[in-house]
Design a protein around this motif. Structure first.
Motif, PDB file in Angstrom:
ATOM      1  N   GLU A  38       0.977  -1.418  -0.085  1.00 51.50           N
ATOM      2  CA  GLU A  38       0.162   0.132  -0.215  1.00 51.50           C
ATOM      3  C   GLU A  38       0.682   1.154   0.486  1.00 51.50           C
ATOM      4  OE1 GLU A  38      -3.568   1.994   1.940  1.00 51.50           O
ATOM      5  OE2 GLU A  38      -2.644   0.131   2.872  1.00 51.50           O
ATOM      6  N   ALA A  39       1.741   1.114   0.728  1.00 49.62           N
ATOM      7  CA  ALA A  39       3.122   2.481   0.899  1.00 49.62           C
ATOM      8  C   ALA A  39       2.923   2.703  -0.421  1.00 49.62           C
ATOM      9  CB  ALA A  39       4.128   2.337   2.255  1.00 49.62           C
ATOM     10  N   LEU A  40       4.112   0.987  -1.141  1.00 47.71           N
ATOM     11  CA  LEU A  40       4.568   1.716  -2.477  1.00 47.71           C
ATOM     12  C   LEU A  40       3.655   2.343  -3.517  1.00 47.71           C
ATOM     13  CD1 LEU A  40       6.483   0.601  -4.723  1.00 47.71           C
ATOM     14  CD2 LEU A  40       5.576  -1.134  -4.679  1.00 47.71           C
ATOM     15  N   LEU A  41       2.261   1.769  -3.378  1.00 49.45           N
ATOM     16  CA  LEU A  41       1.323   2.428  -4.173  1.00 49.45           C
ATOM     17  C   LEU A  41       0.713   3.723  -4.156  1.00 49.45           C
ATOM     18  CD1 LEU A  41      -0.765  -1.069  -4.778  1.00 49.45           C
ATOM     19  CD2 LEU A  41       0.198   0.026  -5.886  1.00 49.45           C
ATOM     20  N   GLN A  42       1.082   3.933  -2.864  1.00 44.71           N
ATOM     21  CA  GLN A  42       0.578   5.627  -2.634  1.00 44.71           C
ATOM     22  C   GLN A  42       1.842   6.407  -3.359  1.00 44.71           C
ATOM     23  OE1 GLN A  42       0.224   5.429   1.804  1.00 44.71           O
ATOM     24  NE2 GLN A  42      -2.107   5.192   1.456  1.00 44.71           N
ATOM     25  N   GLU A  43       3.015   5.879  -2.752  1.00 43.44           N
ATOM     26  CA  GLU A  43       4.590   6.782  -3.350  1.00 43.44           C
ATOM     27  C   GLU A  43       4.885   6.959  -4.801  1.00 43.44           C
ATOM     28  OE1 GLU A  43       7.520   9.232  -3.134  1.00 43.44           O
ATOM     29  OE2 GLU A  43       6.109   8.476  -1.692  1.00 43.44           O
ATOM     30  N   LEU A  44       4.354   5.671  -5.462  1.00 42.98           N
ATOM     31  CA  LEU A  44       4.418   5.898  -6.851  1.00 42.98           C
ATOM     32  C   LEU A  44       2.830   6.774  -7.630  1.00 42.98           C
ATOM     33  CD1 LEU A  44       4.869   1.758  -7.776  1.00 42.98           C
ATOM     34  CD2 LEU A  44       6.525   4.150  -8.502  1.00 42.98           C
ATOM     35  N   SER A  45       2.150   6.659  -7.187  1.00 43.39           N
ATOM     36  CA  SER A  45       0.547   7.286  -7.684  1.00 43.39           C
ATOM     37  C   SER A  45       1.113   8.224  -7.478  1.00 43.39           C
ATOM     38  CB  SER A  45      -0.380   6.946  -6.930  1.00 43.39           C
ATOM     39  OG  SER A  45      -1.292   7.740  -6.842  1.00 43.39           O
ATOM     40  N   ARG A  46       1.364   8.947  -6.194  1.00 44.29           N
ATOM     41  CA  ARG A  46       2.023  10.450  -6.059  1.00 44.29           C
ATOM     42  C   ARG A  46       3.205  10.484  -7.262  1.00 44.29           C
ATOM     43  NH1 ARG A  46       5.687  12.843  -3.279  1.00 44.29           N
ATOM     44  NH2 ARG A  46       7.725  11.102  -2.403  1.00 44.29           N
ATOM     45  N   ARG A  47       3.768  10.687  -7.541  1.00 48.85           N
ATOM     46  CA  ARG A  47       5.192  10.433  -8.545  1.00 48.85           C
ATOM     47  C   ARG A  47       4.134  10.084 -10.074  1.00 48.85           C
ATOM     48  NH1 ARG A  47       9.803  11.219  -6.267  1.00 48.85           N
ATOM     49  NH2 ARG A  47      10.036  10.917  -4.476  1.00 48.85           N
ATOM     50  N   GLY A  48       3.366   9.917 -10.137  1.00 49.63           N
ATOM     51  CA  GLY A  48       2.583   9.745 -11.461  1.00 49.63           C
ATOM     52  C   GLY A  48       2.559   8.284 -12.105  1.00 49.63           C
ATOM     53  N   VAL A  49       3.151   7.519 -11.265  1.00 49.58           N
ATOM     54  CA  VAL A  49       2.519   6.107 -12.268  1.00 49.58           C
ATOM     55  C   VAL A  49       1.945   5.291 -12.277  1.00 49.58           C
ATOM     56  CG1 VAL A  49       4.162   3.735 -11.301  1.00 49.58           C
ATOM     57  CG2 VAL A  49       5.580   5.237 -10.675  1.00 49.58           C
ATOM     58  N   GLU A  50       1.304   4.900 -13.476  1.00 46.93           N
ATOM     59  CA  GLU A  50      -0.380   4.679 -13.247  1.00 46.93           C
ATOM     60  C   GLU A  50       0.179   3.009 -13.502  1.00 46.93           C
ATOM     61  OE1 GLU A  50      -1.094   6.097 -17.093  1.00 46.93           O
ATOM     62  OE2 GLU A  50      -1.500   8.908 -16.400  1.00 46.93           O
ATOM     63  N   ARG A  51       0.614   2.797 -13.542  1.00 49.37           N
ATOM     64  CA  ARG A  51       0.650   1.198 -13.755  1.00 49.37           C
ATOM     65  C   ARG A  51       2.501  -0.026 -12.606  1.00 49.37           C
ATOM     66  NH1 ARG A  51       0.749   0.492 -19.619  1.00 49.37           N
ATOM     67  NH2 ARG A  51       1.464   2.724 -20.096  1.00 49.37           N
ATOM     68  N   ALA A  52       1.862  -0.478 -12.070  1.00 50.97           N
ATOM     69  CA  ALA A  52       2.763  -1.144 -10.955  1.00 50.97           C
ATOM     70  C   ALA A  52       2.293  -2.564 -10.650  1.00 50.97           C
ATOM     71  CB  ALA A  52       3.025  -0.333  -9.549  1.00 50.97           C
ATOM     72  N   GLY A  53       3.954  -3.430 -10.341  1.00 53.19           N
ATOM     73  CA  GLY A  53       3.573  -4.235 -10.147  1.00 53.19           C
ATOM     74  C   GLY A  53       4.658  -4.856  -8.943  1.00 53.19           C
ATOM     75  N   VAL A  54       4.357  -6.449  -8.776  1.00 50.47           N
ATOM     76  CA  VAL A  54       5.465  -6.870  -7.388  1.00 50.47           C
ATOM     77  C   VAL A  54       4.760  -8.621  -7.762  1.00 50.47           C
ATOM     78  CG1 VAL A  54       4.957  -6.000  -5.300  1.00 50.47           C
ATOM     79  CG2 VAL A  54       3.533  -7.378  -5.864  1.00 50.47           C
ATOM     80  N   VAL A  55       6.611  -8.851  -8.054  1.00 53.07           N
ATOM     81  CA  VAL A  55       7.191 -10.760  -8.496  1.00 53.07           C
ATOM     82  C   VAL A  55       7.235 -11.574  -6.284  1.00 53.07           C
ATOM     83  CG1 VAL A  55       8.512 -11.615 -10.071  1.00 53.07           C
ATOM     84  CG2 VAL A  55       8.250  -9.248 -10.471  1.00 53.07           C
TER      85      VAL A  55
END
Length: 118
Positions: A38-55
């Motif tokens: 959740e913290a990763l997604l919040q940070e990425l969203s704040r920086r404009g990242v629209e697609r994310a994933g974890v392996v």
């Protein structure tokens, strides 16, 4: 934000799939504990990242206690990779290893390298 979890059997192609996803614009992270997603997604969203994933693989077993709760909360797309058993045992020279079972062939028997067992 599009969010996916990529998992699967050892040797089924997670690393290859991760590369393709990165080529498609996904910000991918290996083996981040689910409690931090959740913290990763919040940070990425704040920086404009629209697609994310974890392996996610067996190296993260110690953190699986949080997995169900986090999956319910974030509702990612889950991709689980499988492959026929014969391919799962094969590891070509790209991995720097011989077969995963440790030893029927190797660099000294190049006939098997470059093709999976039949």
């Amino acid at each position: 934000m599009r969010f996916l979890v990529l998992s699967g059997l050892s040797g089924a192609g997670k690393t290859t799939a991760r590369g393709y996803l990165e080529d498609l614009g996904y910000f991918m992270v290996d083996n981040l504990p689910p409690s931090l997603w959740e913290a990763l997604l919040q940070e990425l969203s704040r920086r404009g990242v629209e697609r994310a994933g974890v392996v996610l693989d067996a190296r993260a077993l110690a953190f699986f206690g949080d997995l169900e709760r986090v999956l319910d909360q974030l509702k990612p797309t889950v991709v689980f990779l499988e492959a026929p058993a014969g391919l799962l045992f094969y590891r070509g020279p790209h991995a720097g290893l011989g077969p995963a079972w440790g030893g029927i062939s190797g660099p000294s028997s190049p006939g098997l390298w470059g093709r999976p067992p039949r």
